[in-house]
Design a protein around this motif. Structure first.
Motif, PDB file in Angstrom:
ATOM      1  N   LYS A   8       0.838  -1.201   0.000  1.00  0.00           N
ATOM      2  CA  LYS A   8       0.000   0.000   0.000  1.00  0.00           C
ATOM      3  C   LYS A   8       0.874   1.252   0.000  1.00  0.00           C
ATOM      4  CE  LYS A   8      -3.627   2.304   2.688  1.00  0.00           C
ATOM      5  NZ  LYS A   8      -4.440   2.258   3.934  1.00  0.00           N
ATOM      6  N   ARG A   9       1.953   1.224   0.777  1.00  0.00           N
ATOM      7  CA  ARG A   9       2.886   2.350   0.811  1.00  0.00           C
ATOM      8  C   ARG A   9       3.541   2.538  -0.550  1.00  0.00           C
ATOM      9  NH1 ARG A   9       7.186   2.065   5.517  1.00  0.00           N
ATOM     10  NH2 ARG A   9       5.214   2.220   6.680  1.00  0.00           N
ATOM     11  N   PHE A  10       3.946   1.430  -1.153  1.00  0.00           N
ATOM     12  CA  PHE A  10       4.612   1.484  -2.456  1.00  0.00           C
ATOM     13  C   PHE A  10       3.681   2.074  -3.517  1.00  0.00           C
ATOM     14  CE2 PHE A  10       6.235  -0.261  -6.449  1.00  0.00           C
ATOM     15  CZ  PHE A  10       7.607  -0.062  -6.309  1.00  0.00           C
ATOM     16  N   GLN A  11       2.380   1.716  -3.440  1.00  0.00           N
ATOM     17  CA  GLN A  11       1.412   2.163  -4.450  1.00  0.00           C
ATOM     18  C   GLN A  11       1.146   3.663  -4.382  1.00  0.00           C
ATOM     19  OE1 GLN A  11      -1.856  -0.463  -3.625  1.00  0.00           O
ATOM     20  NE2 GLN A  11      -0.865  -2.220  -4.636  1.00  0.00           N
ATOM     21  N   LYS A  12       1.423   4.289  -3.251  1.00  0.00           N
ATOM     22  CA  LYS A  12       1.273   5.742  -3.155  1.00  0.00           C
ATOM     23  C   LYS A  12       2.284   6.456  -4.054  1.00  0.00           C
ATOM     24  CE  LYS A  12      -0.678   5.935   1.518  1.00  0.00           C
ATOM     25  NZ  LYS A  12      -1.989   6.511   1.119  1.00  0.00           N
ATOM     26  N   PHE A  13       3.380   5.754  -4.361  1.00  0.00           N
ATOM     27  CA  PHE A  13       4.401   6.299  -5.255  1.00  0.00           C
ATOM     28  C   PHE A  13       4.229   5.747  -6.673  1.00  0.00           C
ATOM     29  CE2 PHE A  13       5.991   6.880  -1.055  1.00  0.00           C
ATOM     30  CZ  PHE A  13       6.790   8.010  -1.092  1.00  0.00           C
ATOM     31  N   ASP A  14       3.802   4.498  -6.764  1.00  0.00           N
ATOM     32  CA  ASP A  14       3.580   3.856  -8.066  1.00  0.00           C
ATOM     33  C   ASP A  14       2.109   4.013  -8.449  1.00  0.00           C
ATOM     34  OD1 ASP A  14       3.765   2.338 -10.367  1.00  0.00           O
ATOM     35  OD2 ASP A  14       3.658   0.415  -9.296  1.00  0.00           O
ATOM     36  N   LYS A  15       1.701   5.237  -8.770  1.00  0.00           N
ATOM     37  CA  LYS A  15       0.289   5.543  -9.011  1.00  0.00           C
ATOM     38  C   LYS A  15      -0.238   4.907 -10.291  1.00  0.00           C
ATOM     39  CE  LYS A  15       0.507   9.872  -6.424  1.00  0.00           C
ATOM     40  NZ  LYS A  15       0.353  11.355  -6.452  1.00  0.00           N
ATOM     41  N   GLU A  16       0.671   4.588 -11.206  1.00  0.00           N
ATOM     42  CA  GLU A  16       0.252   3.988 -12.477  1.00  0.00           C
ATOM     43  C   GLU A  16       0.300   2.467 -12.426  1.00  0.00           C
ATOM     44  OE1 GLU A  16       2.699   5.639 -15.494  1.00  0.00           O
ATOM     45  OE2 GLU A  16       2.145   7.714 -15.078  1.00  0.00           O
ATOM     46  N   SER A  17       0.623   1.904 -11.240  1.00  0.00           N
ATOM     47  CA  SER A  17       0.675   0.446 -11.043  1.00  0.00           C
ATOM     48  C   SER A  17       1.620  -0.223 -12.031  1.00  0.00           C
ATOM     49  CB  SER A  17      -0.738  -0.155 -11.161  1.00  0.00           C
ATOM     50  OG  SER A  17      -1.598   0.399 -10.186  1.00  0.00           O
ATOM     51  N   LYS A  18       2.798   0.371 -12.228  1.00  0.00           N
ATOM     52  CA  LYS A  18       3.800  -0.181 -13.149  1.00  0.00           C
ATOM     53  C   LYS A  18       4.534  -1.372 -12.539  1.00  0.00           C
ATOM     54  CE  LYS A  18       6.205   3.613 -13.383  1.00  0.00           C
ATOM     55  NZ  LYS A  18       5.486   4.414 -12.365  1.00  0.00           N
ATOM     56  N   GLY A  19       4.565  -1.439 -11.194  1.00  0.00           N
ATOM     57  CA  GLY A  19       5.332  -2.484 -10.517  1.00  0.00           C
ATOM     58  C   GLY A  19       6.719  -2.012 -10.133  1.00  0.00           C
ATOM     59  N   PHE A  20       7.004  -0.749 -10.441  1.00  0.00           N
ATOM     60  CA  PHE A  20       8.300  -0.173 -10.064  1.00  0.00           C
ATOM     61  C   PHE A  20       8.140   1.336  -9.929  1.00  0.00           C
ATOM     62  CE2 PHE A  20       8.226  -0.154 -14.697  1.00  0.00           C
ATOM     63  CZ  PHE A  20       8.642   1.132 -15.010  1.00  0.00           C
ATOM     64  N   ILE A  21       9.128   1.973  -9.263  1.00  0.00           N
ATOM     65  CA  ILE A  21       9.129   3.427  -9.137  1.00  0.00           C
ATOM     66  C   ILE A  21      10.482   3.959  -9.584  1.00  0.00           C
ATOM     67  CG2 ILE A  21       7.416   3.539  -7.286  1.00  0.00           C
ATOM     68  CD1 ILE A  21       9.709   3.823  -5.288  1.00  0.00           C
ATOM     69  N   THR A  22      10.474   5.198 -10.055  1.00  0.00           N
ATOM     70  CA  THR A  22      11.691   5.877 -10.481  1.00  0.00           C
ATOM     71  C   THR A  22      11.838   7.176  -9.689  1.00  0.00           C
ATOM     72  OG1 THR A  22      10.585   7.134 -12.219  1.00  0.00           O
ATOM     73  CG2 THR A  22      11.401   4.931 -12.806  1.00  0.00           C
ATOM     74  N   THR A  23      12.900   7.881  -9.956  1.00  0.00           N
ATOM     75  CA  THR A  23      13.105   9.160  -9.268  1.00  0.00           C
ATOM     76  C   THR A  23      11.977  10.139  -9.591  1.00  0.00           C
ATOM     77  OG1 THR A  23      14.511   9.895 -11.100  1.00  0.00           O
ATOM     78  CG2 THR A  23      15.615   8.949  -9.177  1.00  0.00           C
ATOM     79  N   ILE A  24      11.435  10.032 -10.790  1.00  0.00           N
ATOM     80  CA  ILE A  24      10.333  10.928 -11.185  1.00  0.00           C
ATOM     81  C   ILE A  24       9.111  10.674 -10.314  1.00  0.00           C
ATOM     82  CG2 ILE A  24       8.749  11.537 -13.048  1.00  0.00           C
ATOM     83  CD1 ILE A  24      10.997  10.878 -15.030  1.00  0.00           C
ATOM     84  N   ASP A  25       8.798   9.386 -10.070  1.00  0.00           N
ATOM     85  CA  ASP A  25       7.645   9.042  -9.231  1.00  0.00           C
ATOM     86  C   ASP A  25       7.827   9.581  -7.814  1.00  0.00           C
ATOM     87  OD1 ASP A  25       6.354   7.507 -11.270  1.00  0.00           O
ATOM     88  OD2 ASP A  25       7.754   5.879 -10.863  1.00  0.00           O
ATOM     89  N   VAL A  26       9.008   9.395  -7.274  1.00  0.00           N
ATOM     90  CA  VAL A  26       9.274   9.851  -5.910  1.00  0.00           C
ATOM     91  C   VAL A  26       9.224  11.373  -5.845  1.00  0.00           C
ATOM     92  CG1 VAL A  26      10.943   9.861  -4.011  1.00  0.00           C
ATOM     93  CG2 VAL A  26      10.671   7.805  -5.415  1.00  0.00           C
ATOM     94  N   GLN A  27       9.777  12.037  -6.866  1.00  0.00           N
ATOM     95  CA  GLN A  27       9.809  13.498  -6.875  1.00  0.00           C
ATOM     96  C   GLN A  27       8.397  14.074  -6.931  1.00  0.00           C
ATOM     97  OE1 GLN A  27      12.951  15.426  -6.794  1.00  0.00           O
ATOM     98  NE2 GLN A  27      11.298  16.676  -5.950  1.00  0.00           N
ATOM     99  N   GLN A  28       7.496  13.438  -7.663  1.00  0.00           N
ATOM    100  CA  GLN A  28       6.118  13.925  -7.765  1.00  0.00           C
ATOM    101  C   GLN A  28       5.416  13.879  -6.413  1.00  0.00           C
ATOM    102  OE1 GLN A  28       4.460  11.441 -10.850  1.00  0.00           O
ATOM    103  NE2 GLN A  28       5.108  12.842 -12.508  1.00  0.00           N
ATOM    104  N   VAL A  29       5.640  12.791  -5.670  1.00  0.00           N
ATOM    105  CA  VAL A  29       5.029  12.678  -4.338  1.00  0.00           C
ATOM    106  C   VAL A  29       5.622  13.722  -3.398  1.00  0.00           C
ATOM    107  CG1 VAL A  29       4.735  11.192  -2.321  1.00  0.00           C
ATOM    108  CG2 VAL A  29       4.501  10.235  -4.621  1.00  0.00           C
ATOM    109  N   LEU A  30       6.939  13.893  -3.458  1.00  0.00           N
ATOM    110  CA  LEU A  30       7.594  14.866  -2.583  1.00  0.00           C
ATOM    111  C   LEU A  30       7.123  16.285  -2.892  1.00  0.00           C
ATOM    112  CD1 LEU A  30      11.255  13.480  -2.484  1.00  0.00           C
ATOM    113  CD2 LEU A  30       9.443  13.162  -0.796  1.00  0.00           C
ATOM    114  N   ASP A  31       6.942  16.593  -4.177  1.00  0.00           N
ATOM    115  CA  ASP A  31       6.445  17.917  -4.560  1.00  0.00           C
ATOM    116  C   ASP A  31       5.054  18.167  -3.983  1.00  0.00           C
ATOM    117  OD1 ASP A  31       8.750  18.471  -5.951  1.00  0.00           O
ATOM    118  OD2 ASP A  31       7.928  17.922  -7.921  1.00  0.00           O
TER     119      ASP A  31
END
Length: 751
Positions: free
Chosen positions: A654-677
């Protein structure tokens, strides 16, 4: 031909028997006389009063009278390394050429030059790059050696302890900025051990005599836990506290070498001996050693250095130099590996160490505060000689297990808390057929070969000065050198003269440094700290005015890199390992500081891009292999088991999915940066890339769900601690949950 400067005698055995008899009588008296002090049911045992009546106060510090001051030709500024090399190449003949820039070699050079001998010191790597920078950081006589001396009637070990205690006092006196007395607690969990250990520690005080730092004392259980709250409470009877010295070993070694340079010795690091030069002695007609063929490791250029006397002080590499003299020479050194680990400072009090006198396999483990961190070690096992020893995972886990045995169950000792680890090779003098290095005495020998090569081997860090004195005495006699008496007792080392405990206050007031930075500079450079402060850049902030840090959590500043070059630092490794101690304290922080360190050095030394890149990669390899980064990083691997229950898996997904909003199965720096912003948190793009890279096991630029679950499993088991990604994602999740979903009216309405 061997010159053994420590002969035993029948009279020695008789004397030691008398000591043992006195010790036993005192021990029996101690059992009969008890006085209760402190809290709980603890008892402090008194006896031996007739043996320590010479002491007027428990807090009296040892003092060693200094010799008359000598003139230092380079008191203002040391020659550059290039100037030192030029002197090496152009000098017709030195009186003494010392091979090896560790504590003993530097000590020999300082002893020789202050006797008015024309002296040269060469080291194939950096000063203190070997064993001398990888010690337990203690200046001590050796409590366990005294125990062996008494129990085994070994007068040689007794003499070694007594000498070391004198040298301990001298070292604390001549480098007060780099060393200080340290109280060490010996916890006692059985009543019968209290008088036993107490009598032994009091004997340690007695042997020190007027050089005793402070008198040892006994604590009740309540007081012991007050001073060392992390200690295991169950079955604790009390504790005994005694005093030894502690120092910054690499900086101390460097101070000895630089002091030799101040007094006129020609010193050069990264200068390798390829072969020994030999000539026929016109008086005897026999072949003798007359110098060395050297190679500048930086440039590759070779040259000869002539000398009347050559001293081999190469520690674990003693036998390799001796075989340059004669291939038939038998080995006299048996190397032993000692591993240490560094864990966060909260594992120990700020000013109290801990001694485990009997580990599960009979070794001794120290647990000591150092540079606001905690050192634990050491192991003791046979090893092969190498210039790049690597700490093993088994040794790291052994130390952690021993630490767990003495700390409260409330304190979770985690593998992931190991911030750095290193292995040092002790050059023990032994019979080559011996297999047990634990029982080997850390004594030393001075030998002189048929061709006149003088070798100093074995010994302890603490006794480097007396070892150097004996070595020069033997060398002067064997080579008929015209020299004065030894002058190194009480001779202040680099930065010691002019330093006071309040030096840091002047640094704050005069230069606008942070208090923590000023304290660090004063305790590292002594009176030379002002020179480092003068080189510090203006921060552009209201406070501090000067002193840009290399990494935020450590007090090392950028001007130290520039000053390190003046102290003959040639590589980035020299800076992170020996001019500063960042690599020994936290490998991850050192890794983060490396790009800036290389940038500063490159600009100052004229490195091109290729050279800078090579330096950066070499330093990263050093951290990875020799400072435990590899062991730390391998706690999280592709094969790490996911040891989580179903509830934990659901929570972390559930925590991971807050960053992986597109359900890709992975996150990148862009995904993390969007949440931080979205929660108004700003993190530098390069820093964010490093954070993800720590967890990106496939190194494909993304963190997959399985990698994240492996990380959280490793965190749960204590294999990984302080994971920046784990903490970042947890914090972001908590912030998002507190904020809740954005309502329609707050979003500006809708249809």
């Amino acid at each position: 031909m061997y010159v053994n400067l420590r002969p035993a005698s029948s009279r020695s055995t008789v004397l030691l028997q008398n000591y043992k008899k006195s010790w036993t009588m005192a021990f029996r008296k101690a059992l009969k006389r008890t006085v209760i002090i402190g809290g709980g049911a603890a008892a402090t045992y008194f006896g031996l009063s007739q043996l320590i009546e010479y002491k007027k106060t428990q807090a009296r510090l040892a003092h060693v009278a200094a010799e008359a001051e000598l003139k230092a030709p380079f008191a203002d500024e040391l020659p550059s390394r290039q100037a030192q090399l030029t002197t090496l190449k152009t000098t017709d003949e030195f009186d003494v050429l010392v091979i090896g820039g560790g504590a003993t070699g530097a000590g020999c050079a300082l002893d020789a030059v202050t006797r008015n001998l024309k002296t040269a010191l060469i080291e194939r790597s950096d000063f203190s790059s070997g064993t001398s920078s990888r010690s337990t950081k203690l200046i001590h006589g050796g409590v366990r050696y005294l125990q062996k001396a008494i129990m085994q009637l070994d007068y040689e070990q007794y003499k070694m302890v007594k000498e070391a205690l004198h040298e301990r006092a001298n070292l604390l006196e001549i480098a007060p900025h780099l060393s200080a007395p340290l109280p060490i607690m010996l916890p006692v969990y059985k009543w019968w051990q209290l008088p036993y250990y107490w009598a032994g520690i009091k004997m340690y005080d007695l042997v020190a005599g007027i050089y005793c730092l402070k008198s040892s004392y006994v604590l009740g259980k309540t007081k012991a836990l007050e001073l060392f709250p992390m200690l295991k409470k169950d079955k604790l009877v009390g504790a005994i506290v005694y005093y030894d010295g502690q120092h910054n070993d690499a900086r101390m070694n460097l101070a000895i070498a630089l002091t030799a340079g101040r007094y006129g010795a020609t010193i050069a690091n990264y200068t390798e001996v390829i072969q020994l030069l030999k000539t026929n002695d016109p008086k005897t007609g026999k072949e003798k050693v007359c110098g060395a063929r050297c190679r500048d490791v930086i440039t590759g250029k070779e040259f000869d250095v002539k000398a009347k006397c050559v001293i081999n002080a190469t520690g674990p590499f003693t036998d390799s130099v001796r075989k340059m003299d004669s291939q038939e020479t038998a080995n006299i050194c048996q190397p032993s590996a000692g591993v240490h680990i560094v864990i966060p400072g909260y594992y120990s009090p700020d000013n109290m160490g801990l001694l485990d006198p009997a580990t599960s396999d009979g070794r001794v483990i120290f647990f000591l505060p150092w540079e606001k961190m905690t050192i634990a070690g050491t192991t003791d096992s046979p090893t092969s000689v190498t210039a790049h020893p690597i700490p093993g995972e088994d040794d790291i886990n052994f130390i952690l297990n021993e630490v767990r045995n003495y700390l409260s169950a409330d304190v979770e000792v985690r593998r992931g808390d190991v911030l750095a680890a290193w292995s040092g090779i002790r050059p023990l003098v032994t019979n080559p057929n011996s297999k047990d290095t634990q029982s080997i005495c850390r004594n030393h020998i001075v030998s002189i070969s048929e061709r006149g090569l003088v070798t100093i081997a074995g010994g302890k860090w603490t006794t480097y000065r007396s070892m150097a004195e004996e070595t020069l005495d033997a060398a002067i006699e064997a080579h008929n050198l015209s020299a004065e008496q030894c002058k190194t007792v009480g001779l202040m080392l680099e930065g010691g003269k002019g330093w006071t405990p309040t030096t840091y206050i002047r640094l704050v007031q005069d230069y606008g440094l942070e208090v923590e930075v000023a304290q660090h500079l004063a305790s590292t450079y002594g009176a030379k700290a002002y020179e480092v402060a003068k080189m510090a850049q203006v921060t552009g902030q209201r406070w501090p005015i000067v002193g840009k840090r290399l990494v935020s959590e450590f007090p090392y500043i950028e001007s130290e890199v520039l000053y390190a070059i003046k102290e003959y630092a040639c590589t980035a490794i020299d800076v992170i390992a020996r001019r500063t101690r960042l690599g020994f304290l936290n490998v991850q922080a050192a890794d983060e500081a490396l790009p800036r360190i290389v940038q500063i050095m490159g600009k100052e030394l004229g490195w091109n891009h290729e050279k800078s890149t090579a330096e950066l990669e070499a330093a990263k390899r050093f951290l990875y292999h020799e400072m435990g980064y590899r062991s730390r990083s391998e706690q999280l691997t592709k094969t790490t088991d996911i040891n989580l229950n179903n509830q934990e898996v659901v929570r972390y997904k559930k925590r991971f999915q807050k960053f992986d909003k597109e359900s890709k199965g992975f996150i990148t720096t862009i995904d993390v940066q969007q949440v931080l912003d979205s929660i108004n948190v700003n993190i530098d793009e390069n820093a964010l890339h490093e954070i993800l890279n720590e967890v990106d096991l496939n190194k494909n630029g993304q963190v997959e769900i399985d990698e994240f679950l492996q990380l959280m499993s490793a965190v749960k088991k204590g294999q990984v601690a302080d994971s920046r990604l784990a903490i970042l994602m947890k914090t972001a999740e908590e912030t998002l949950d507190k904020r809740g979903p954005v309502t329609v009216d707050r979003s500006g309405g809708g249809v």
